[in-house]
Enzyme design. Sequence first.
Site, PDB file in Angstrom:
ATOM      1  N   MET A  23       0.691  -1.155   0.154  1.00  0.00           N
ATOM      2  CA  MET A  23       0.014   0.083  -0.005  1.00  0.00           C
ATOM      3  C   MET A  23       0.853   1.134  -0.024  1.00  0.00           C
ATOM      4  O   MET A  23       0.603   2.299   0.524  1.00  0.00           O
ATOM      5  CB  MET A  23      -0.941   0.095   1.166  1.00  0.00           C
ATOM      6  CG  MET A  23      -1.954  -1.038   1.334  1.00  0.00           C
ATOM      7  SD  MET A  23      -3.473  -0.900   2.028  1.00  0.00           S
ATOM      8  CE  MET A  23      -2.736  -0.725   3.780  1.00  0.00           C
ATOM      9  N   GLY A  24       2.159   1.057  -0.389  1.00  0.00           N
ATOM     10  CA  GLY A  24       3.144   2.213  -0.444  1.00  0.00           C
ATOM     11  C   GLY A  24       3.709   2.454   1.007  1.00  0.00           C
ATOM     12  O   GLY A  24       3.604   1.741   1.873  1.00  0.00           O
ATOM     13  N   GLY A  29      10.733  -3.118   5.646  1.00  0.00           N
ATOM     14  CA  GLY A  29      10.139  -4.403   5.504  1.00  0.00           C
ATOM     15  C   GLY A  29       9.614  -4.838   4.116  1.00  0.00           C
ATOM     16  O   GLY A  29      10.168  -5.909   3.424  1.00  0.00           O
ATOM     17  N   HIS A  30       9.304  -3.690   3.446  1.00  0.00           N
ATOM     18  CA  HIS A  30       8.786  -3.929   1.961  1.00  0.00           C
ATOM     19  C   HIS A  30      10.054  -4.141   1.125  1.00  0.00           C
ATOM     20  O   HIS A  30      10.160  -4.983   0.339  1.00  0.00           O
ATOM     21  CB  HIS A  30       8.107  -2.633   1.271  1.00  0.00           C
ATOM     22  CG  HIS A  30       6.817  -2.299   2.053  1.00  0.00           C
ATOM     23  ND1 HIS A  30       6.711  -1.088   2.698  1.00  0.00           N
ATOM     24  CD2 HIS A  30       5.562  -3.084   1.932  1.00  0.00           C
ATOM     25  CE1 HIS A  30       5.577  -1.120   3.494  1.00  0.00           C
ATOM     26  NE2 HIS A  30       4.695  -2.184   2.579  1.00  0.00           N
ATOM     27  N   GLN A 141       5.693 -11.486   7.250  1.00  0.00           N
ATOM     28  CA  GLN A 141       5.221 -12.213   8.411  1.00  0.00           C
ATOM     29  C   GLN A 141       4.641 -11.213   9.426  1.00  0.00           C
ATOM     30  O   GLN A 141       3.881 -11.831  10.422  1.00  0.00           O
ATOM     31  CB  GLN A 141       6.546 -12.957   8.868  1.00  0.00           C
ATOM     32  CG  GLN A 141       6.264 -13.874  10.214  1.00  0.00           C
ATOM     33  CD  GLN A 141       5.134 -14.747  10.339  1.00  0.00           C
ATOM     34  OE1 GLN A 141       4.714 -15.358   8.966  1.00  0.00           O
ATOM     35  NE2 GLN A 141       4.576 -15.228  11.283  1.00  0.00           N
ATOM     36  N   LYS A 142       5.073 -10.042   9.445  1.00  0.00           N
ATOM     37  CA  LYS A 142       4.487  -9.074  10.473  1.00  0.00           C
ATOM     38  C   LYS A 142       2.842  -9.309  10.502  1.00  0.00           C
ATOM     39  O   LYS A 142       2.575  -9.143  11.387  1.00  0.00           O
ATOM     40  CB  LYS A 142       4.670  -7.768  10.339  1.00  0.00           C
ATOM     41  CG  LYS A 142       4.573  -6.820  11.330  1.00  0.00           C
ATOM     42  CD  LYS A 142       4.806  -5.473  11.257  1.00  0.00           C
ATOM     43  CE  LYS A 142       3.486  -4.539  10.949  1.00  0.00           C
ATOM     44  NZ  LYS A 142       2.270  -4.464  11.172  1.00  0.00           N
ATOM     45  N   ASP A 143       2.168  -9.244   9.315  1.00  0.00           N
ATOM     46  CA  ASP A 143       0.893  -9.345   8.877  1.00  0.00           C
ATOM     47  C   ASP A 143       0.598 -10.960   9.081  1.00  0.00           C
ATOM     48  O   ASP A 143       0.119 -11.700   8.070  1.00  0.00           O
ATOM     49  CB  ASP A 143       0.226  -8.863   7.974  1.00  0.00           C
ATOM     50  CG  ASP A 143       0.609  -7.075   8.079  1.00  0.00           C
ATOM     51  OD1 ASP A 143       0.061  -6.640   8.985  1.00  0.00           O
ATOM     52  OD2 ASP A 143       1.454  -6.687   7.209  1.00  0.00           O
ATOM     53  N   GLN A 146      -3.054 -12.166   7.997  1.00  0.00           N
ATOM     54  CA  GLN A 146      -3.081 -11.757   6.566  1.00  0.00           C
ATOM     55  C   GLN A 146      -2.413 -12.874   5.412  1.00  0.00           C
ATOM     56  O   GLN A 146      -2.769 -13.331   4.719  1.00  0.00           O
ATOM     57  CB  GLN A 146      -2.574 -10.582   6.253  1.00  0.00           C
ATOM     58  CG  GLN A 146      -2.376 -10.016   4.835  1.00  0.00           C
ATOM     59  CD  GLN A 146      -2.057  -8.850   4.479  1.00  0.00           C
ATOM     60  OE1 GLN A 146      -2.830  -7.980   4.479  1.00  0.00           O
ATOM     61  NE2 GLN A 146      -0.630  -8.393   4.270  1.00  0.00           N
ATOM     62  N   SER A 179       4.375   1.093   8.460  1.00  0.00           N
ATOM     63  CA  SER A 179       3.948   2.173   7.697  1.00  0.00           C
ATOM     64  C   SER A 179       3.089   3.032   9.048  1.00  0.00           C
ATOM     65  O   SER A 179       3.329   4.250   8.877  1.00  0.00           O
ATOM     66  CB  SER A 179       3.051   2.216   6.754  1.00  0.00           C
ATOM     67  OG  SER A 179       3.631   1.389   5.366  1.00  0.00           O
TER      68      SER A 179
HETATM   69  O1  PAF Z   1      -0.173  -6.025   3.782  1.00  0.00           O
HETATM   70  C1  PAF Z   1      -0.564  -4.801   2.809  1.00  0.00           C
HETATM   71  O2  PAF Z   1       0.165  -3.644   2.642  1.00  0.00           O
HETATM   72  C2  PAF Z   1      -1.867  -4.825   2.123  1.00  0.00           C
HETATM   73  O3  PAF Z   1      -2.670  -5.628   3.163  1.00  0.00           O
HETATM   74  C3  PAF Z   1      -2.009  -5.595   0.856  1.00  0.00           C
HETATM   75  C4  PAF Z   1      -1.403  -7.079   0.926  1.00  0.00           C
HETATM   76  C5  PAF Z   1      -0.999  -5.054  -0.110  1.00  0.00           C
HETATM   77  C6  PAF Z   1      -3.259  -5.815   0.183  1.00  0.00           C
HETATM   78  O4  PAF Z   1      -3.733  -4.528   0.281  1.00  0.00           O
END
Ligand code: PAF
Length: 273
Positions: A23-24, A29-30, A141-143, A146, A179
């Site tokens: 999500m920018g 981490g990204h 893994q933080k999420d 998800q 973020s």
């Molecule tokens: O983890 C995120 O940033 C969001 O939940 C994702 C996987 C990009 C979906 O919008």
Amino acid sequence: MRLRELSRGWHRAGEVVGLVPTMGALHAGHMSLVDRARAENTKVVVSIFVNPLQFGPREDFQRYPRPVAADLELLRRASIDAVYMPRPEAMYPPEASTRVSVGGLTSRLEGLARPGHFEGVATVVAKLFWASEADRAYFGQKDAQQVAVVKRLAADLDSGVEIRVGPTVREADGLAVSSRNAYLDARERQAAASLSMALRKAADAYQAGERALAILHGTLLEELGREPLAQVDYAELVDPEDFEGPGTLAVLAVRIGRTRLIDNHDLAKPFPG
Ligand code: PAF
């Protein structure tokens, strides 16, 4: 050119496509997921889309950080192959009425605390998989919940996308990079370290031989209780597959001021650092 055509052209040329959905507001981490995707694929796409569907009506969709120029500069330096930034109207035209709903594990923890959140995540992730026709997709893994939802979705919909999971990247004091850390003022930033401290204490106890989940759970709560700014939403020990207790995955959601932070750690593994 549309992403799907680009990806099909790559596949015709024998390339392997990795997707990093974001999500920018990109952080370390990204970028660790981007680096891994670059090492494991011949083409890498990063998507940036602040997905309105996964935010509740009283959540932070409007104020979610959108530092687009800085994000694009980071990605330029990472030498990826494409950035996918769909407009919200293109992603969800007014007539669109399909939602992807993953059963079972979405009704617990984050799913309970944030009704509709995982349906929003599953819908956008499915659309990103269709649009990119990626071979692999990378999540942090933080999420943790998800990750479990996305794995279920990828398997149940025969997506053909292999899900790869990168470890949580942490600041020097243990705070998981996110973020949303940008919302914290100096005092709150200090208090935010209580999440990783609690996970560390519980993991240390497990490593020292403690196996009673009630005691490990008590350690989490006791540690979080030391921080006056920390308001616990949930602190549970669950099975990492289905997110139902009992298990060794410690999952936390804690409010620090107006900011809700999540973190997790499998206590059966030593806490890093
Ligand atoms: O983890 C995120 O940033 C969001 O939940 C994702 C996987 C990009 C979906 O919008």
